[in-house]
Enzyme design. Structure first.
Site, PDB file in Angstrom:
ATOM      1  N   THR A 147      41.396  52.545  47.501  1.00  0.00           N
ATOM      2  CA  THR A 147      39.958  52.747  47.373  1.00  0.00           C
ATOM      3  C   THR A 147      39.456  53.827  48.326  1.00  0.00           C
ATOM      4  OG1 THR A 147      37.873  51.634  47.930  1.00  0.00           O
ATOM      5  CG2 THR A 147      39.802  50.757  48.961  1.00  0.00           C
ATOM      6  N   ASP A 148      38.296  54.410  48.011  1.00  0.00           N
ATOM      7  CA  ASP A 148      37.680  55.369  48.944  1.00  0.00           C
ATOM      8  C   ASP A 148      37.058  54.654  50.144  1.00  0.00           C
ATOM      9  OD1 ASP A 148      35.489  54.196  47.681  1.00  0.00           O
ATOM     10  OD2 ASP A 148      34.484  56.071  47.171  1.00  0.00           O
ATOM     11  N   GLU A 149      36.975  53.312  50.065  1.00  0.00           N
ATOM     12  CA  GLU A 149      36.343  52.586  51.178  1.00  0.00           C
ATOM     13  C   GLU A 149      37.159  52.676  52.465  1.00  0.00           C
ATOM     14  OE1 GLU A 149      34.412  48.905  50.309  1.00  0.00           O
ATOM     15  OE2 GLU A 149      34.282  49.362  48.175  1.00  0.00           O
ATOM     16  N   ASN A 178      34.389  51.716  40.534  1.00  0.00           N
ATOM     17  CA  ASN A 178      34.573  51.695  39.073  1.00  0.00           C
ATOM     18  C   ASN A 178      33.526  50.789  38.427  1.00  0.00           C
ATOM     19  OD1 ASN A 178      38.031  52.030  38.162  1.00  0.00           O
ATOM     20  ND2 ASN A 178      37.059  52.846  39.974  1.00  0.00           N
ATOM     21  N   ASN A 225      22.207  52.809  44.977  1.00  0.00           N
ATOM     22  CA  ASN A 225      22.282  51.533  44.242  1.00  0.00           C
ATOM     23  C   ASN A 225      20.997  51.262  43.460  1.00  0.00           C
ATOM     24  OD1 ASN A 225      24.857  51.031  45.088  1.00  0.00           O
ATOM     25  ND2 ASN A 225      24.289  49.604  46.720  1.00  0.00           N
ATOM     26  N   PRO A 263      19.131  41.076  42.555  1.00  0.00           N
ATOM     27  CA  PRO A 263      19.148  41.190  44.025  1.00  0.00           C
ATOM     28  C   PRO A 263      19.751  42.505  44.495  1.00  0.00           C
ATOM     29  CG  PRO A 263      20.911  39.725  43.269  1.00  0.00           C
ATOM     30  CD  PRO A 263      20.203  40.212  42.042  1.00  0.00           C
ATOM     31  N   TYR A 308      37.924  43.913  53.850  1.00  0.00           N
ATOM     32  CA  TYR A 308      38.561  44.413  52.618  1.00  0.00           C
ATOM     33  C   TYR A 308      39.132  45.810  52.849  1.00  0.00           C
ATOM     34  CZ  TYR A 308      38.793  46.923  48.154  1.00  0.00           C
ATOM     35  OH  TYR A 308      39.197  47.715  47.116  1.00  0.00           O
ATOM     36  N   ILE A 311      40.593  46.669  36.710  1.00  0.00           N
ATOM     37  CA  ILE A 311      41.197  47.994  36.495  1.00  0.00           C
ATOM     38  C   ILE A 311      42.606  47.846  35.910  1.00  0.00           C
ATOM     39  CG2 ILE A 311      41.864  50.175  37.595  1.00  0.00           C
ATOM     40  CD1 ILE A 311      39.767  49.551  39.783  1.00  0.00           C
ATOM     41  N   LYS A 320      43.035  47.234  52.913  1.00  0.00           N
ATOM     42  CA  LYS A 320      43.536  48.270  51.999  1.00  0.00           C
ATOM     43  C   LYS A 320      44.075  49.460  52.816  1.00  0.00           C
ATOM     44  CE  LYS A 320      43.488  48.481  48.076  1.00  0.00           C
ATOM     45  NZ  LYS A 320      44.439  48.002  47.029  1.00  0.00           N
ATOM     46  N   THR A 358      47.241  38.879  50.806  1.00  0.00           N
ATOM     47  CA  THR A 358      47.607  39.604  49.573  1.00  0.00           C
ATOM     48  C   THR A 358      47.709  41.105  49.814  1.00  0.00           C
ATOM     49  OG1 THR A 358      46.834  37.970  48.009  1.00  0.00           O
ATOM     50  CG2 THR A 358      46.731  40.244  47.277  1.00  0.00           C
TER      51      THR A 358
HETATM   52  N1  LIG Z   1      36.956  47.907  41.499  1.00  0.00           N
HETATM   53  C1  LIG Z   1      36.809  49.093  42.094  1.00  0.00           C
HETATM   54  O1  LIG Z   1      35.735  49.688  42.012  1.00  0.00           O
HETATM   55  C2  LIG Z   1      37.974  49.719  42.806  1.00  0.00           C
HETATM   56  C3  LIG Z   1      37.847  51.034  43.234  1.00  0.00           C
HETATM   57  C4  LIG Z   1      38.928  51.650  43.851  1.00  0.00           C
HETATM   58  C5  LIG Z   1      40.114  50.955  44.042  1.00  0.00           C
HETATM   59  N2  LIG Z   1      40.208  49.661  43.638  1.00  0.00           N
HETATM   60  C6  LIG Z   1      41.508  48.979  43.842  1.00  0.00           C
HETATM   61  O2  LIG Z   1      42.067  48.806  42.553  1.00  0.00           O
HETATM   62  C7  LIG Z   1      42.802  47.592  42.503  1.00  0.00           C
HETATM   63  C8  LIG Z   1      42.307  46.739  41.361  1.00  0.00           C
HETATM   64  O3  LIG Z   1      40.922  46.450  41.555  1.00  0.00           O
HETATM   65  P1  LIG Z   1      40.121  45.524  40.541  1.00  0.00           P
HETATM   66  O4  LIG Z   1      38.699  45.840  40.694  1.00  0.00           O
HETATM   67  O5  LIG Z   1      40.755  45.579  39.214  1.00  0.00           O
HETATM   68  O6  LIG Z   1      40.415  44.099  41.192  1.00  0.00           O
HETATM   69  P2  LIG Z   1      40.274  42.649  40.534  1.00  0.00           P
HETATM   70  O7  LIG Z   1      39.850  41.758  41.662  1.00  0.00           O
HETATM   71  O8  LIG Z   1      39.471  42.688  39.294  1.00  0.00           O
HETATM   72  O9  LIG Z   1      41.767  42.298  40.104  1.00  0.00           O
HETATM   73  C9  LIG Z   1      42.777  41.990  41.028  1.00  0.00           C
HETATM   74  C10 LIG Z   1      43.916  41.335  40.250  1.00  0.00           C
HETATM   75  O10 LIG Z   1      44.976  41.068  41.192  1.00  0.00           O
HETATM   76  C11 LIG Z   1      45.450  39.751  40.973  1.00  0.00           C
HETATM   77  N3  LIG Z   1      45.979  39.239  42.246  1.00  0.00           N
HETATM   78  C12 LIG Z   1      45.251  38.943  43.372  1.00  0.00           C
HETATM   79  N4  LIG Z   1      46.086  38.476  44.326  1.00  0.00           N
HETATM   80  C13 LIG Z   1      47.341  38.513  43.804  1.00  0.00           C
HETATM   81  C14 LIG Z   1      48.633  38.171  44.321  1.00  0.00           C
HETATM   82  N5  LIG Z   1      48.773  37.688  45.565  1.00  0.00           N
HETATM   83  N6  LIG Z   1      49.701  38.350  43.528  1.00  0.00           N
HETATM   84  C15 LIG Z   1      49.569  38.832  42.252  1.00  0.00           C
HETATM   85  N7  LIG Z   1      48.371  39.146  41.712  1.00  0.00           N
HETATM   86  C16 LIG Z   1      47.277  38.988  42.490  1.00  0.00           C
HETATM   87  C17 LIG Z   1      44.237  38.970  40.489  1.00  0.00           C
HETATM   88  O11 LIG Z   1      44.628  37.798  39.783  1.00  0.00           O
HETATM   89  C18 LIG Z   1      43.533  39.996  39.619  1.00  0.00           C
HETATM   90  O12 LIG Z   1      44.012  39.951  38.289  1.00  0.00           O
HETATM   91  C19 LIG Z   1      42.647  46.945  43.866  1.00  0.00           C
HETATM   92  O13 LIG Z   1      43.787  47.227  44.624  1.00  0.00           O
HETATM   93  C20 LIG Z   1      41.419  47.613  44.461  1.00  0.00           C
HETATM   94  O14 LIG Z   1      41.521  47.666  45.869  1.00  0.00           O
HETATM   95  C21 LIG Z   1      39.165  49.032  43.028  1.00  0.00           C
END
Ligand SMILES: NC(=O)c1ccc[n+]([C@@H]2O[C@H](COP(=O)([O-])OP(=O)(O)OC[C@H]3O[C@@H](n4cnc5c(N)ncnc54)[C@H](O)[C@@H]3O)[C@@H](O)[C@H]2O)c1
Length: 355
Positions: free
Chosen positions: A138-140, A194, A263, A219, A164, A14, A168, A101
C-alpha cells in the site's frame, strides 16, 4: 505459456478481482489460498468457481506446514501475495492480528517460497528462472504528505503512521531483504486506495453507499479534508498481473489512479450520482455527519505512477467518475451479496475510535 498463479487472499476485495481477471481474461491457472477471515468471501468468486482452471485452498499463511504442502502440490510459477489484515481502524482496535498475518504470515510464506524455489533450481531450472514472488502493498507505508505538489515515488522513505501501515512496511522490507540476501525473485507494488465492486462495507465508499441507501447518517471523519488517490479495483488487478509477469526482479512499482480527492468530495460525488440513480426528494448530502477523527489520521496520500506507465505501459481505464458510477450500479444490482455480509460479520458500526 500457461502458468499457475498462487493468489493469497484471493477471496478478499482486490484478490478476488485479480482471480476474476486471470480466469476471465487469460488462459492461466489460479490457486486461491485464503483463510477466509471476516473479509474473505467466496461469493465474490461465484462467477469463476466452476472453472476447471480455478482451485480454492482454505489455509492460513502463518501455517508453515500448510504453506509447504500448497507449494509442493500446486507447483506455482507466480505467487501474488495479497492476504493481509487490511483495515486501518481494525488495526487501532487490535494490532495483534496485523502483526501475525502481515508480518509473521509474510515471513512464513517467503520461507515456503524460498524452499520451493531453491529445490526447483535443481529439479526444474527453467521453471525456477521464471518463478516470481509478487508482494502487494500500500501507499500508506510512506506516511503523510502535507504539501500539495509532492507525490510518493518508489524511493520515498517509509514513515508509516498506523499499526496497519507499520505491519505492511515491515512485510515490504522483508520481501526486499529476501531478494537481496537469498536472490528470491521478488517484486513489490505499492498502491493507493482502491474502490469498486465486492468491497467490504467497512471501507469508506461502500459504507457511504449502503448507509445512503438505508437513509442512515454518512459519518465523515474529522473535517473530511483528508486526501486519498483513488483507483478502480479492476485497473489495479490489471496492473498487478502486468507487474507479476513483466516487472524487473527486485523492483518496486507504485500504482495509482491520478484521482486525488478529499474524502468529503468523494462523499459529495457519491451522493450526487445516487440522486440520479435512486432519486429522492431530499438530497443524500443532508445525511452527512462529521464524527471524531481517526487517531493518527494521515492528511494526504498521492502516488506518482509514472514508472509503471513508462516501463510497463499500464494506464488506468476508469476515471474516478466512471469507476464510481460502475461501483454504485454494482451495489444497486447486487443487494444479495452485501445484505449477506451485513447479516453476517459486519453491521456498519464505528471501528477504531477508541485509541
Ligand atoms: N484496499 C485497498 O485500498 C488497498 C490498497 C493498496 C494495497 N492494498 C493491499 O492489498 C491487499 C489486499 O487488500 P484487500 O483490500 O483486498 O483486503 P481484504 O481485507 O478485502 O482481503 C484480505 C484477504 O486476505 C485473507 N486473509 C487474511 N488473513 C489471512 C491469513 N492469515 N491467511 C490467509 N488469508 C488471509 C482474508 O480472508 C481476505 O480474503 C492487502 O495486502 C492490502 O494491504 C489494499
Amino acid at each position: 505459456m500457461t502458468k499457475t498463479f498462487l493468489i493469497t487472499g484471493g477471496a478478499g476485495f482486490i484478490g478476488s478481482a485479480v482471480v476474476r481477471e486471470l480466469i476471465n481474461n487469460t488462459k492461466h491457472k489460479v490457486v486461491n489460498l485464503d483463510k477466509l477471515t471476516y473479509a474473505g468471501n467466496l461469493e465474490s468468486l461465484a462467477s469463476v468457481e466452476n472453472n476447471p482452471r480455478y482451485t480454492f485452498v482454505q489455509a492460513d499463511i502463518c501455517d508453515a506446514a500448510a504453506m509447504q504442502t500448497v507449494f509442493s502440490q500446486h507447483q506455482p510459477d507466480i505467487v501474488m501475495h495479497l492476504a493481509a489484515e487490511s483495515h486501518v481502524d481494525r488495526s487501532i482496535d487490535g494490532p495483534a492480528e496485523f502483526i501475525q498475518t502481515n508480518i509473521v504470515g509474510t515471513y512464513t510464506l517467503l520461507e515456503a517460497a524460498r524452499s520451493y524455489w531453491s529445490a526447483l533450481k535443481t529439479s526444474a531450472p527453467e521453471k525456477a528462472a521464471g518463478f516470481r514472488f509478487h508482494h502487494i502493498s500500500t501507499d500508506e507505508v510512506y506516511g503523510d504528505l502535507h504539501g500539495t505538489d509532492d507525490l510518493f515515488t518508489e524511493t520515498t522513505s517509509y514513515a508509516p503512521s498506523s499499526p496497519y501501515s507499520a505491519s505492511k512496511a515491515s512485510s515490504d522490507h522483508m520481501v526486499r531483504a529476501w531478494q537481496r540476501t537469498f536472490s528470491l525473485p521478488t517484486l513489490v507494488t505499492n498502491c493507493s486506495n482502491n474502490y469498486g465492486p465486492y468491497h467490504f462495507p467497512e471501507k469508506l465508499i461502500p459504507l457511504m453507499i449502503l448507509n445512503a441507501l438505508a437513509g442512515k447518517p454518512l459519518p465523515v471523519y474529522g473535517d473530511g479534508k483528508q486526501i486519498r488517490d483513488w483507483l478502480f479495483v479492476e485497473d489495479h488487478a490489471r496492473a498487478l498481473i502486468l507487474v507479476a509477469q513483466q516487472g524487473v526482479i527486485g523492483d518496486t512499482y507504485n500504482i495509482g489512479g491520478h484521482n486525488e480527492k478529499q474524502n468529503i468530495e468523494v462523499v459529495h460525488t457519491l451522493c450526487d450520482i445516487l440522486q440520479e440513480l435512486v432519486p429522492q426528494e431530499r438530497s443524500y448530502r443532508e445525511l452527512i455527519t462529521y464524527v471524531k477523527d481517526r487517531p493518527g489520521h494521515d492528511v494526504r496520500y498521492a502516488i506518482d505512477a509514472s514508472k509503471i506507465e513508462r516501463e510497463l505501459g499500464w494506464k488506468p481505464v476508469e476515471t474516478f467518475e466512471t469507476g464510481l458510477r460502475k461501483t454504485m450500479e454494482w451495489y444497486l444490482n447486487n443487494k444479495d451479496w452485501w445484505q449477506r455480509v451485513q447479516n453476517g460479520s459486519y453491521q456498519g458500526g464505528r471501528l477504531g475510535a477508541g485509541a
